[in-house]
Design an enzyme around this catalytic site. Sequence first.
Site, PDB file in Angstrom:
ATOM      1  N   GLU A 132       0.804  -1.218   0.000  1.00  0.00           N
ATOM      2  CA  GLU A 132       0.000   0.000   0.000  1.00  0.00           C
ATOM      3  C   GLU A 132       0.842   1.276   0.000  1.00  0.00           C
ATOM      4  OE1 GLU A 132      -2.599  -3.311   1.143  1.00  0.00           O
ATOM      5  OE2 GLU A 132      -0.629  -2.649   1.866  1.00  0.00           O
ATOM      6  N   HIS A 165     -10.574  -5.554   9.528  1.00  0.00           N
ATOM      7  CA  HIS A 165     -11.210  -5.098   8.294  1.00  0.00           C
ATOM      8  C   HIS A 165     -12.432  -4.232   8.581  1.00  0.00           C
ATOM      9  CE1 HIS A 165      -8.934  -8.619   7.014  1.00  0.00           C
ATOM     10  NE2 HIS A 165      -9.062  -8.233   5.761  1.00  0.00           N
TER      11      HIS A 165
END
Length: 205
Positions: free
Chosen positions: A61, A130
């Site tokens: 990322e 998440h």
Amino acid sequence: MARIIAFREALREAMNEEMRRDDRVFLMGEEVAEYNGAYKVSQGMLAEFGPKRVLDTPIAELGFTAVGVGAAQRGLRPIVEFMTWNFAVLALDQILNTASKMLAMSGGQISCPIVFRGGNGSAGQLGAQHSTAFESLYANIPGIKVVSPSNPYDAKGLLKQAIRYEEDPVIYMESETMYGDKMEVPEEEYYIELGKADVKKKAMM
């Protein structure tokens, strides 16, 4: 003319329309191309725009966010998709220390017209790592705008506005439980200005 489409379809239409209009716009992120997106938002986009404008990235990322930020500073208009905003924590250095501050650090000479988007908040059976809602965290960072649409109509109009007109970074957060939600969305082109209140009902005086 309006037709009923899903939240994910509204997002896809917004990206497709802006990519057809402006070849500086491109999409990059994990599984956005060959897999059609983790939530199928980018379904069919690789076939239309090709691998130079719909790019699968490694699971890195910070690295691919830096690529997007650099591209924005050089005049392109990237859309960077995070599979979930939880993973974007790894890219926070680029978002906070580079993208959000570039205009100020350059004395107004270099803008960073980039849209960071992806799933946010709680989701079905995906566990704690998440399921964090990040809106308030990013809303406290100067130099960026945060968008969290509640329906397909707003999702399309706000995303088109962010891609086409915003010269500073936009954090675009999509509820992971709403991708299948449906409502009427016009076929004709429209944009929704960021930062302008949509008054649903005026208070009684």
